[in-house]
Enzyme design. Structure first.
Site, PDB file in Angstrom:
ATOM      1  N   LEU A 191       0.828  -1.204   0.000  1.00  0.00           N
ATOM      2  CA  LEU A 191       0.000   0.000   0.000  1.00  0.00           C
ATOM      3  C   LEU A 191       0.867   1.259   0.000  1.00  0.00           C
ATOM      4  O   LEU A 191       0.476   2.282  -0.568  1.00  0.00           O
ATOM      5  CB  LEU A 191      -0.936   0.004   1.209  1.00  0.00           C
ATOM      6  CG  LEU A 191      -2.157  -0.924   1.103  1.00  0.00           C
ATOM      7  CD1 LEU A 191      -2.938  -0.924   2.412  1.00  0.00           C
ATOM      8  CD2 LEU A 191      -3.064  -0.511  -0.050  1.00  0.00           C
ATOM      9  N   ARG A 228       0.331   4.042  -2.786  1.00  0.00           N
ATOM     10  CA  ARG A 228       0.011   5.445  -2.518  1.00  0.00           C
ATOM     11  C   ARG A 228       0.890   6.366  -3.351  1.00  0.00           C
ATOM     12  O   ARG A 228       0.427   7.394  -3.865  1.00  0.00           O
ATOM     13  CB  ARG A 228       0.187   5.725  -1.022  1.00  0.00           C
ATOM     14  CG  ARG A 228      -0.903   5.085  -0.180  1.00  0.00           C
ATOM     15  CD  ARG A 228      -0.529   4.930   1.279  1.00  0.00           C
ATOM     16  NE  ARG A 228      -1.610   4.235   1.988  1.00  0.00           N
ATOM     17  CZ  ARG A 228      -1.462   3.527   3.097  1.00  0.00           C
ATOM     18  NH1 ARG A 228      -0.262   3.419   3.649  1.00  0.00           N
ATOM     19  NH2 ARG A 228      -2.488   2.927   3.650  1.00  0.00           N
ATOM     20  N   PHE A 275      -9.220   5.616  -2.000  1.00  0.00           N
ATOM     21  CA  PHE A 275      -8.299   4.548  -2.399  1.00  0.00           C
ATOM     22  C   PHE A 275      -7.072   4.479  -1.492  1.00  0.00           C
ATOM     23  O   PHE A 275      -6.609   5.499  -0.974  1.00  0.00           O
ATOM     24  CB  PHE A 275      -7.790   4.822  -3.823  1.00  0.00           C
ATOM     25  CG  PHE A 275      -8.606   4.183  -4.921  1.00  0.00           C
ATOM     26  CD1 PHE A 275      -9.361   3.054  -4.709  1.00  0.00           C
ATOM     27  CD2 PHE A 275      -8.568   4.715  -6.196  1.00  0.00           C
ATOM     28  CE1 PHE A 275     -10.089   2.468  -5.738  1.00  0.00           C
ATOM     29  CE2 PHE A 275      -9.276   4.145  -7.240  1.00  0.00           C
ATOM     30  CZ  PHE A 275     -10.039   3.014  -7.000  1.00  0.00           C
ATOM     31  N   GLU A 276      -6.505   3.277  -1.384  1.00  0.00           N
ATOM     32  CA  GLU A 276      -5.219   3.055  -0.704  1.00  0.00           C
ATOM     33  C   GLU A 276      -5.202   3.596   0.722  1.00  0.00           C
ATOM     34  O   GLU A 276      -4.208   4.118   1.202  1.00  0.00           O
ATOM     35  CB  GLU A 276      -4.063   3.690  -1.493  1.00  0.00           C
ATOM     36  CG  GLU A 276      -4.119   3.528  -2.995  1.00  0.00           C
ATOM     37  CD  GLU A 276      -3.887   2.090  -3.458  1.00  0.00           C
ATOM     38  OE1 GLU A 276      -4.064   1.169  -2.641  1.00  0.00           O
ATOM     39  OE2 GLU A 276      -3.530   1.891  -4.624  1.00  0.00           O
ATOM     40  N   GLY A 277      -6.321   3.467   1.407  1.00  0.00           N
ATOM     41  CA  GLY A 277      -6.462   4.048   2.736  1.00  0.00           C
ATOM     42  C   GLY A 277      -6.976   5.473   2.606  1.00  0.00           C
ATOM     43  O   GLY A 277      -6.437   6.262   1.834  1.00  0.00           O
TER      44      GLY A 277
END
Length: 590
Positions: free
Chosen positions: A257, A261, A398-400
């Site tokens: 992740l 990011r 997205f992505e956290g």
């Protein structure tokens, strides 16, 4: 490793321009790769955006195959396994172009990033030899399966299980994964499941019995991408399909992740370029009161701010590309490199989160202003800005989510401070001590003045963080009000310094004088805007963690740090907008 090259180390030392990588350093190979990606996206993919939006069967999959033929899917795959094994700047220049194909960018990113990289970085040599060639040439498409109906940001709360059979040959997987990009046509699924309560990553193939899928989600944007549930019912996965170490799937998940990011930030930056081009084209053609929109100061001010934030975002992304490339130097991705790769990816977790937050929020700002420039037509489907507006919103999820990424920044920095990896608290104490006796110092001009401002910004950030840690103690990790304020300060420092260092470096490079002038103006406007935000956030944090006479003393010290020369920000906006309008878009080298 030098302090500045340590993740988060930029806060604690003065960084020189020669320590950062900038867009202007792209070589001819990078530019040729960018031109190829640009041509593919504009001539092949973009004309079919409407077909993708309607999810016409096979369109996205065919474009993925073509991208594989061009080498665009294997940029980070070792040559031994069919890839190009290129540097991080190469992934950025391609990532910038892919959004020109609308939501194809989502399918591409999910495949080349979080879908393929777990095998690249954490796979065994046998797994790499089996799966990477197909992932690189587009004959196989990957999907990343972490999120579940009951666990989004809380990834460790996942319920999917994996139980070893009596023979010790297979794991039986059961569970449901939610919001899985590429699920409609992917061949390889990187599935996270718990073995005896501990997260583990598995390679699951589409043909394995027991694997099924929910219907396509009806989404607000990125409609051309496939998003479905992935349902596992007694799926038997061979033991040799475990990626990384058994029970340490969180190491794979979180580190992948991190790089995801970073790559998302590059894509957001590319989308910004397209939005600016689209908005400027409309503003030059649309007339009100007998005058083109781009002749009005209110519109020009928007253009200047859009361009300045874009400059700051790309300064952040290219700087981080240089850091990550240095961190991966000497790493042999052809063998079992999972421990070394994990350390390299974890090192820049802070910077990757900062990239994701900053670039996604710049994109949302720019596309919102793009709609505003279009007026009522920006709300009409016939105009591409309407789709761009809807598509942009997902990037902050997205992505956290950006909230989670903001909390990761101070959390990671404080953790490293406690373990002695970063002398953060010592630096904060030194700043507080110096402020008691510190004078104003001399006033520089131009970029040197911006550099001095950057150093003051770091001190202000350290002072606030140190007092928060000192006065709130262990309770700080639960105080999200203060933590998000601290995160915003770190974000603005990183962006500010990246923009200033880039401008300083560009002045020594063989580029046009007009470009040198543009980057200096953009860096000045961007730095002052960042400092204004930083000052406000610092005051809020200090008022939350100090009281009474102690607060008055601290605020007096803060006033020394926030003094800075006055600049004509309106004049800067006028000059920047004039340059961007003349260029008919944000200046990008091909």
């Amino acid at each position: 490793m030098e302090l500045e090259l340590r993740g988060g180390g930029f806060l604690l030392t003065e960084v020189s321009p020669d320590q950062v990588y900038v867009r202007e350093e792209l070589n001819e190979d990078h530019k040729q790769l960018k031109r190829m990606a640009h041509n593919f996206m504009t001539k092949e993919v973009a004309p079919k955006i409407e077909e993708m939006e309607e999810q016409k069967d096979g369109v996205v999959r065919e474009f993925m195959r073509q991208a594989g033929e061009l080498g665009l899917l294997g940029l980070e795959v070792p040559e031994q396994f069919g890839g190009l094994d290129m540097d991080k700047a190469s992934t950025v220049v391609v990532g910038e172009e892919v959004p020109r194909g609308g939501s194809f960018a989502v399918s591409y990113a999910a495949h080349t990033g979080i879908g393929s990289l777990p095998i690249v970085y954490f796979g065994t040599p046998e797994q790499k030899a089996k799966y990477l060639p197909g992932l690189a040439d587009g004959s196989k498409i990957a999907a990343y399966c972490l999120t579940e109906p009951g666990s989004g940001s809380d990834a460790l709360g996942a319920k999917t299980t994996a139980v070893l059979n009596a023979e010790g040959t297979h794991y039986r997987l059961n569970g449901t994964k939610q919001f899985i990009t590429n699920a409609g046509f992917a061949d390889i699924f990187l599935v996270y499941a718990k073995v005896d309560g501990k997260m583990t990553n598995f390679i699951v193939e589409r043909e394995m019995p027991g694997l099924s899928f929910g219907p396509e989600e009806q989404k607000m944007g990125i409609k051309g991408s496939s998003t479905r549930q992935v349902i596992l019912e007694d799926v038997m996965v061979p033991v040799e399909n475990v990626v990384g170490e058994l029970g340490r799937g969180h190491v794979v998940a979180f580190n992948i992740l991190n790089v995801g990011r970073f790559k998302l930030a590059a894509a957001a930056m590319g989308a910004v370029h397209t939005v600016i081009e689209t908005s400027l084209k409309y503003a030059s053609e649309r007339k009100q009161f007998g005058t083109a929109l781009n002749a009005f100061g209110a519109i020009q001010s928007k253009v200047a701010e859009m361009a300045t934030r874009t400059y700051m975002a790309e300064s952040v992304v290219y700087r981080t590309a240089g850091l990550m490339q240095a961190g991966f130097h000497g790493l042999d991705l052809t063998g079992d490199c999972r421990k070394e790769a994990g350390k390299a990816l974890e090192e820049y977790a802070v910077e990757c989160s900062l990239n994701k937050v900053y670039a996604s929020e710049v994109l949302d700002y720019v596309v919102d202003e793009g709609v505003q420039i279009h007026g009522g037509y920006g709300f009409i489907k016939e105009y591409p800005i309407e789709r761009m507006y809807r598509d942009s919103r997902i990037n902050r999820l997205f992505e956290g989510t950006n909230e989670i990424n903001r909390l990761l920044v101070p959390g990671t920095l404080l953790k490293r401070a406690m373990t002695g990896e970063l002398p953060l608290l010592q630096a904060a104490a030194a700043v507080s001590k110096d402020l008691i006796s510190a004078g104003m110092g001399g006033q520089a001009e131009g970029l040197e003045a911006l550099n001095q401002m950057t150093q003051k910004a770091k001190k202000l950030c350290l002072m606030a963080a140190g007092l928060a840690a000192q006065n709130v103690g262990m309770a700080l990790q639960e105080n999200q009000y203060v933590l998000t304020g601290m995160a915003e300060m770190v974000l603005q420092v990183y962006a500010m310094e990246s923009g200033v260092l880039r401008a300083q470096k560009v002045q020594t490079m063989d580029v046009s004088e007009e470009h040198k002038a543009f980057v200096e103006k953009a860096a000045t406007l961007g730095a002052y805007t960042a400092f204004n935000i930083l000052e406000q956030q610092a005051k809020e944090v200090l008022c939350a963690v100090e009281k009474g006479d102690a607060l008055n003393t601290v605020l007096a010290g803060m006033r020394k740090l926030v003094r800075r020369p006055n600049v004509d920000m309106i004049g800067l906006r006028q000059e920047i907008s004039k340059y961007i309008i003349e260029k008919e878009g944000y200046p990008v080298n091909y």
